[in-house]
Design a protein around this motif. Sequence first.
Motif, PDB file in Angstrom:
ATOM      1  N   GLY A  60      68.419 102.995 -23.065  1.00  0.00           N
ATOM      2  CA  GLY A  60      69.370 103.957 -22.525  1.00  0.00           C
ATOM      3  C   GLY A  60      69.784 103.605 -21.111  1.00  0.00           C
ATOM      4  N   ASN A  64      73.606 102.959 -19.806  1.00  0.00           N
ATOM      5  CA  ASN A  64      74.236 103.647 -18.677  1.00  0.00           C
ATOM      6  C   ASN A  64      74.684 102.649 -17.615  1.00  0.00           C
ATOM      7  N   HIS A  85      69.828 111.658 -14.653  1.00  0.00           N
ATOM      8  CA  HIS A  85      68.915 110.555 -14.967  1.00  0.00           C
ATOM      9  C   HIS A  85      69.330 109.283 -14.225  1.00  0.00           C
ATOM     10  N   GLU A 137      75.998 114.432 -18.032  1.00  0.00           N
ATOM     11  CA  GLU A 137      74.770 114.252 -18.817  1.00  0.00           C
ATOM     12  C   GLU A 137      74.602 115.441 -19.764  1.00  0.00           C
ATOM     13  N   SER A 141      68.506 116.167 -18.817  1.00  0.00           N
ATOM     14  CA  SER A 141      67.058 115.931 -18.897  1.00  0.00           C
ATOM     15  C   SER A 141      66.240 117.097 -18.327  1.00  0.00           C
ATOM     16  N   ASP A 168      76.211 110.379 -20.223  1.00  0.00           N
ATOM     17  CA  ASP A 168      74.842 109.999 -20.546  1.00  0.00           C
ATOM     18  C   ASP A 168      74.383 110.987 -21.617  1.00  0.00           C
ATOM     19  N   ARG A 171      70.257 112.269 -25.342  1.00  0.00           N
ATOM     20  CA  ARG A 171      69.908 113.219 -26.402  1.00  0.00           C
ATOM     21  C   ARG A 171      71.166 113.935 -26.902  1.00  0.00           C
ATOM     22  N   MET A 194      76.765 106.936 -23.914  1.00  0.00           N
ATOM     23  CA  MET A 194      75.532 106.243 -24.291  1.00  0.00           C
ATOM     24  C   MET A 194      74.651 107.254 -25.004  1.00  0.00           C
ATOM     25  N   CYS A 196      70.659 107.446 -27.205  1.00  0.00           N
ATOM     26  CA  CYS A 196      69.431 106.719 -27.544  1.00  0.00           C
ATOM     27  C   CYS A 196      69.094 106.864 -29.021  1.00  0.00           C
ATOM     28  N   SER A 198      66.090 105.719 -29.792  1.00  0.00           N
ATOM     29  CA  SER A 198      64.635 105.568 -29.690  1.00  0.00           C
ATOM     30  C   SER A 198      63.918 106.817 -29.198  1.00  0.00           C
ATOM     31  N   LYS A 199      64.635 107.926 -29.041  1.00  0.00           N
ATOM     32  CA  LYS A 199      63.946 109.149 -28.604  1.00  0.00           C
ATOM     33  C   LYS A 199      63.618 109.989 -29.842  1.00  0.00           C
ATOM     34  N   SER A 207      69.654 101.619 -27.903  1.00  0.00           N
ATOM     35  CA  SER A 207      70.627 102.664 -27.629  1.00  0.00           C
ATOM     36  C   SER A 207      72.005 102.137 -27.992  1.00  0.00           C
TER      37      SER A 207
HETATM   38  C1  LIG Z   1      65.668 108.639 -21.589  1.00  0.00           C
HETATM   39  C2  LIG Z   1      66.960 108.846 -20.888  1.00  0.00           C
HETATM   40  C3  LIG Z   1      67.718 107.754 -20.479  1.00  0.00           C
HETATM   41  C4  LIG Z   1      67.243 106.318 -20.528  1.00  0.00           C
HETATM   42  O1  LIG Z   1      66.765 105.849 -21.709  1.00  0.00           O
HETATM   43  P1  LIG Z   1      65.678 104.653 -21.730  1.00  0.00           P
HETATM   44  O2  LIG Z   1      65.835 104.153 -23.121  1.00  0.00           O
HETATM   45  O3  LIG Z   1      64.359 105.310 -21.452  1.00  0.00           O
HETATM   46  O4  LIG Z   1      66.060 103.658 -20.713  1.00  0.00           O
HETATM   47  C5  LIG Z   1      68.940 108.012 -19.885  1.00  0.00           C
HETATM   48  N1  LIG Z   1      69.370 109.257 -19.701  1.00  0.00           N
HETATM   49  C6  LIG Z   1      68.672 110.346 -20.082  1.00  0.00           C
HETATM   50  C7  LIG Z   1      69.233 111.702 -19.855  1.00  0.00           C
HETATM   51  C8  LIG Z   1      67.425 110.170 -20.670  1.00  0.00           C
HETATM   52  O5  LIG Z   1      66.718 111.245 -21.009  1.00  0.00           O
END
Ligand SMILES: *Cc1c(COP(=O)(O)O)cnc(C)c1O
Length: 342
Positions: A60, A64, A85, A137, A141, A168, A171, A194, A196, A198-199, A207
């Motif tokens: 992620g 970004n 983030h 975002e 987060s 961003d 999620r 962007m 993810c 992987s979350k 991502s």
């Molecule tokens: C986790 C996260 C990222 C970055 O992702 P990574 O794969 O850990 O580099 C970017 N922005 C937000 C809001 C996140 O929660």
Amino acid sequence: MKFIDLRSDTVTVPTQAMRDAMYNAQVGDDVYRDDPTVAELECFAAELVGKEAALFVPSGTFGNQLALFTHCRRGDEVILGDDSHIVVHEVGAPSVIAGVQLRTLKSSNGQLNPDEVESKIRGIDIHFPSTGLICLENAHSNGRVIPLSNMEKIYSIAKKHNLPVHLDGARLFNAAAYLKVDAKDITKYCNSVMFCLSKGLCAPVGSILAGTKEFIDRARKGRKLMGGGLRQAGFLAAAGLVALKEMRARLTEDHENALILADELSKIPGIKVNYENVHINMVFFDMSETNYDTDKLVQDFYNKGIKINSAENGEMRFVTNYWVTKEDIHFVIDTFKEILSA
Ligand SMILES: *Cc1c(COP(=O)(O)O)cnc(C)c1O
């Protein structure tokens, strides 16, 4: 020993369906554009977020930073929230990779004030840096989902000033699940996004960065420059496809479990749950009234088979995910009560 892991949704290991898909994946050299599985993932991902094209990236943070690098020229200024983030958790990369200056605005629970955003867009005076990008975002987060009306206002201001908006959306699908909308209904208020794999979606790595075809063509070159041109990445993309096809709809279960966790935590004397921020799979709470040392709590929980993080800025965060069941949550609560009363 099987641990219950509440530290983050990044700890999710791949599902059996992902392992099978990875084992059987057709692959090729993706720098030569020869990997059919990466191509399929990028095509599917672009469609999901209503953009012309998409690019598979290693993380992620990578996505970004690649967005900043692709949208901006060195010395440009990027407008974004001071709690985002990109500002707080990406190691200062904007100054290293894109060579940009960040113009941080105080956010109100993750939301930027549209009028303030507009007031910070630079004029043409020879002394000024050029505004190059606005970043949003969602989900934030801090656990909150930003209302679409707020994104819409900022996006229209950006358009008026001919500026791109990058979202961003690490999620993104949690935000979509919370709002009960299609991801496209969120991403229509940005030029690039962007998200993810992987979350909460459980893919092991990766991502997506999506945008116009012209933007993604340039980002593909930037990805190579940043060392992110992966070869037989189809093994990873195969898991990513399972993540997008099979794991999005069930994110609501994580959200339900977070609410159960919040309810049960709030019944423990001395624990104050920040209910307003329980939108997705994250529960933030304050336990200072218990006078219990949070570093000691981490160790106590660990001894009972539960992994948690210590407090950040005085706040504790528990995150639910695919591998944390309702029974696990009740075990966590019972364990918490036991530790505090010991
Ligand atoms: C986790 C996260 C990222 C970055 O992702 P990574 O794969 O850990 O580099 C970017 N922005 C937000 C809001 C996140 O929660």
